[in-house]
Design a protein around this motif. Structure first.
Motif, PDB file in Angstrom:
ATOM      1  N   ASP A   1       6.251  -0.102  11.892  1.00  0.00           N
ATOM      2  CA  ASP A   1       4.886   0.602  11.426  1.00  0.00           C
ATOM      3  C   ASP A   1       3.749  -0.331  12.034  1.00  0.00           C
ATOM      4  O   ASP A   1       2.969  -1.082  11.712  1.00  0.00           O
ATOM      5  CB  ASP A   1       4.748   0.094  10.018  1.00  0.00           C
ATOM      6  CG  ASP A   1       3.455   0.485   9.033  1.00  0.00           C
ATOM      7  OD1 ASP A   1       2.620   1.226   9.878  1.00  0.00           O
ATOM      8  OD2 ASP A   1       3.093   0.406   7.907  1.00  0.00           O
TER       9      ASP A   1
ATOM     10  N   ARG B   1       0.470   5.264   1.157  1.00  0.00           N
ATOM     11  CA  ARG B   1      -0.503   5.878   2.063  1.00  0.00           C
ATOM     12  C   ARG B   1      -0.216   7.412   1.612  1.00  0.00           C
ATOM     13  O   ARG B   1       0.936   7.726   1.080  1.00  0.00           O
ATOM     14  CB  ARG B   1      -0.025   5.837   3.634  1.00  0.00           C
ATOM     15  CG  ARG B   1      -0.353   4.649   4.314  1.00  0.00           C
ATOM     16  CD  ARG B   1      -0.330   4.759   5.581  1.00  0.00           C
ATOM     17  NE  ARG B   1       0.187   3.561   6.251  1.00  0.00           N
ATOM     18  CZ  ARG B   1       0.344   3.242   7.393  1.00  0.00           C
ATOM     19  NH1 ARG B   1      -0.054   4.062   8.451  1.00  0.00           N
ATOM     20  NH2 ARG B   1       0.865   2.130   7.731  1.00  0.00           N
TER      21      ARG B   1
ATOM     22  N   GLY C   1       0.191   0.047  10.480  1.00  0.00           N
ATOM     23  CA  GLY C   1      -0.008  -0.985   9.372  1.00  0.00           C
ATOM     24  C   GLY C   1       0.047  -2.495   9.875  1.00  0.00           C
ATOM     25  O   GLY C   1      -1.051  -3.224   9.514  1.00  0.00           O
TER      26      GLY C   1
ATOM     27  N   TRP D   1       0.843  -1.136   0.060  1.00  0.00           N
ATOM     28  CA  TRP D   1      -0.006  -0.105  -0.025  1.00  0.00           C
ATOM     29  C   TRP D   1       0.918   1.197  -0.004  1.00  0.00           C
ATOM     30  O   TRP D   1       2.096   1.288   0.449  1.00  0.00           O
ATOM     31  CB  TRP D   1      -1.111   0.195   1.013  1.00  0.00           C
ATOM     32  CG  TRP D   1      -0.557   0.231   2.512  1.00  0.00           C
ATOM     33  CD1 TRP D   1       0.103   1.265   3.267  1.00  0.00           C
ATOM     34  CD2 TRP D   1      -0.251  -0.889   3.540  1.00  0.00           C
ATOM     35  NE1 TRP D   1       0.645   1.035   4.339  1.00  0.00           N
ATOM     36  CE2 TRP D   1       0.186  -0.434   4.674  1.00  0.00           C
ATOM     37  CE3 TRP D   1      -0.680  -2.013   3.531  1.00  0.00           C
ATOM     38  CZ2 TRP D   1       0.546  -1.090   5.755  1.00  0.00           C
ATOM     39  CZ3 TRP D   1      -0.382  -3.143   4.220  1.00  0.00           C
ATOM     40  CH2 TRP D   1       0.307  -2.426   5.602  1.00  0.00           C
TER      41      TRP D   1
ATOM     42  N   LEU E   1      -7.468   2.538   6.303  1.00  0.00           N
ATOM     43  CA  LEU E   1      -6.655   1.442   5.844  1.00  0.00           C
ATOM     44  C   LEU E   1      -7.150  -0.020   6.013  1.00  0.00           C
ATOM     45  O   LEU E   1      -6.860  -0.831   4.975  1.00  0.00           O
ATOM     46  CB  LEU E   1      -5.180   1.485   6.660  1.00  0.00           C
ATOM     47  CG  LEU E   1      -4.331   0.758   6.310  1.00  0.00           C
ATOM     48  CD1 LEU E   1      -3.650   0.680   4.872  1.00  0.00           C
ATOM     49  CD2 LEU E   1      -2.808   0.853   7.235  1.00  0.00           C
TER      50      LEU E   1
ATOM     51  N   VAL F   1       5.791  -5.881   6.210  1.00  0.00           N
ATOM     52  CA  VAL F   1       5.483  -4.419   6.705  1.00  0.00           C
ATOM     53  C   VAL F   1       6.685  -4.250   7.738  1.00  0.00           C
ATOM     54  O   VAL F   1       7.020  -5.093   8.543  1.00  0.00           O
ATOM     55  CB  VAL F   1       4.314  -4.525   7.504  1.00  0.00           C
ATOM     56  CG1 VAL F   1       4.104  -3.116   8.045  1.00  0.00           C
ATOM     57  CG2 VAL F   1       3.115  -4.922   6.724  1.00  0.00           C
TER      58      VAL F   1
END
Length: 91
Positions: free
Chosen positions: A59, A22, A62, A20, A31, A55
């Motif tokens: 994060d 952002r 996330g 993804w 999200l 990830v």
């Protein structure tokens, strides 16, 4: 502020990788909704049976979004990533 852009790219037979982008600090719920929508569409429209997401450890938003979207933490062959197996019914 725009919603996050989610992509799922092929990663091998039956699997894909979720990424993804952002745009600023999107709300955590946006999200989660974006991840759930993208994975549902990917499973429905293809032969995918597994989606992975890599990830960064720092994060936290996330990682929380992936967990709340149905992913689970796995450490296959020394790697660290998030996996979401398909939840297709067999009936």
């Amino acid at each position: 502020m725009r919603d996050p852009e989610i992509t799922i790219e092929p990663a091998g037979p039956g699997s894909g990788v979720l990424r993804w982008q952002r745009h600023g600090e999107a709300a955590p719920e946006s999200l989660i909704v974006a991840i759930r929508t993208a994975t549902s569409q990917a499973f429905a429209g293809s032969a995918l049976h597994r989606i992975e997401a890599d990830v960064p450890a720092d994060d936290h938003a996330g990682r929380r979004a992936l967990l709340r979207s149905g992913f689970r933490w796995e450490e296959p062959a020394g790697a660290q990533c998030w996996m979401r197996p398909a939840s297709r019914s067999t009936s």
